[in-house]
Structures are given as C-alpha cells and as structure tokens.
Design an enzyme around this catalytic site. Structure first.
Site, mmCIF file in Angstrom:
data_model
loop_
_atom_site.group_PDB
_atom_site.id
_atom_site.type_symbol
_atom_site.label_atom_id
_atom_site.label_comp_id
_atom_site.label_asym_id
_atom_site.label_seq_id
_atom_site.Cartn_x
_atom_site.Cartn_y
_atom_site.Cartn_z
ATOM 1 N N THR A 1 0.812 -1.219 0.000
ATOM 2 C CA THR A 1 0.000 0.000 0.000
ATOM 3 C C THR A 1 0.845 1.268 0.000
ATOM 4 O O THR A 1 0.432 2.273 -0.570
ATOM 5 C CB THR A 1 -0.958 0.037 1.207
ATOM 6 O OG1 THR A 1 -0.202 -0.109 2.409
ATOM 7 C CG2 THR A 1 -1.992 -1.063 1.110
ATOM 8 N N CYS A 2 2.021 1.221 0.605
ATOM 9 C CA CYS A 2 2.860 2.429 0.658
ATOM 10 C C CYS A 2 3.348 2.834 -0.725
ATOM 11 O O CYS A 2 3.700 3.988 -0.959
ATOM 12 C CB CYS A 2 4.033 2.228 1.599
ATOM 13 S SG CYS A 2 5.056 0.808 1.170
ATOM 14 N N ALA A 3 3.366 1.883 -1.665
ATOM 15 C CA ALA A 3 3.844 2.163 -3.019
ATOM 16 C C ALA A 3 2.735 2.065 -4.064
ATOM 17 O O ALA A 3 3.014 2.164 -5.257
ATOM 18 C CB ALA A 3 4.982 1.208 -3.373
#
EC number: 2.3.2.26
Length: 201
Positions: A167-169
């Site tokens: 999710t961070c990317a």
C-alpha cells in the site's frame, strides 16, 4: 466518564422517567457539542493557520468534501490504461491486465472503494482521481508460490494464490489467473477479507 458533570447544579443526576428526556439531551450535548468544544476549537485554530477558514466560505459542502477528501470517480476500463503502470511481466495488452481492467470497470462504486482501500490504504482517490496517485498505481505479475497446496508454477497453484499489495507504493501483485471468473473471485476475496490485514502483502 463518571466524573463528567452534566449539570452544573449537581454532580450526579438520578435518572428517572420524569427527567429522562433532559438526561438524554444533556448526554447528547456533552457528546457532540459542549463536551468536544475544546478539541473543535483547537482543530479550527490549527486548520486556520494552514488555510484561512474565511476563504473556505466560497465553497459548497460537496466542493469542500472533494477538495479535502478526494473524489469518487467511476472507472471505465479504457480510461484506466493511461492511469496505471504495468511492470515485471505485464503490459497493457497482457490477458490478465485486460481481464483486470474489465473487472474494475464492472465494479460497483462500493467495490471500487474496497479495491482502492486494499491497494492504496486510502478510502478515496486524491483530487485529480486515479491519475493523481503518487506513486502511480503499478500492477506487476505475481509468480505462484505453490503455498496453497498446488505445484509451484502450475495453473492450479496460480488460481489458488491471492493478489497482494504494497500500500505504501500503490503496488498490486497480481497472479496470472487462468480466466476472468477466477480473477474476479480471488480479487473479491482479497479486497473484502484482506482489509486491514498485512497477511496479504
């Protein structure tokens, strides 16, 4: 909060049928008005330092919601190709990608929101929609692990694997499922059962 004073005349109110309505009114006031006034004033003061509240009066409620929370756009399969990056084994013409884009275009707004939350961790897109995601939504090929009882690399093993995310990317790792129906089923399972779980990363 047993120490919270609902009524200034006394610390405790004996609730009975004759004062039940007053008690409910005092609890509502403490919960959503007077009781949270210090926090609301602190929020207003902090927000006002970043963006003058008087300037926001020109916007309607729906415009403010869109500016602050992002929008809810319905996706069409053809428009998604230009807004998504394909890498590590996938191109925009890969059969799995064609199937995925068709599935996303067929999703209801609620399903699109669940997919978005699964992939990005956010319930809505930023202002500007999917094209404004930073980093750009990237879909890569996920190779079969064989961890679900199949032989690694076989279609049977691949169809048992779930898509996973970073999710961070804004990164979706999608197995090359044997057909669109299997992809839809595994994707729906992941976006509904995988909410808030790091097990599917």
């Amino acid at each position: 909060y047993p120490d919270y004073v609902l009524k200034s005349e006394g610390n405790n109110i004996m609730v009975h049928i004759d004062n039940l309505e007053e008690y409910i009114s005092l609890v509502v006031d403490a919960t959503v008005k007077a009781g949270i006034m210090p926090q609301m004033e602190a929020f207003r003061a902090g927000f006002n330092q970043v963006f003058s509240l008087s300037s926001l009066q020109i916007f309607t409620e729906s415009e403010l919601e869109s500016l602050l929370c992002g929008g809810r756009e319905l996706w069409a399969a053809q428009s998604l190709v230009d807004q998504i990056k394909f890498d590590h084994g996938y191109t925009s013409n890969s059969p799995s990608i064609v199937n995925l884009l068709e599935i996303l275009g067929e999703f209801t707004p609620e399903q699109q929101g669940a997919f978005l939350r699964f992939v990005t961790g956010a319930p809505r897109l930023p202002p500007g929609g999917l094209a404004a995601l930073n980093p750009k939504l990237t879909i890569v090929r996920k190779h079969s692990t064989g961890a679900n009882g199949g032989i690694k690399g076989t279609a049977q093993a691949t169809d048992r694997d779930l898509p996973s995310v970073m999710t961070c990317a804004n990164y979706l790792k999608l197995p090359p499922y044997s057909c669109k129906e299997v992809m839809r089923e595994r994707l729906m399972y992941a976006i509904t059962e995988g909410q808030g779980s790091f097990d599917l990363s």
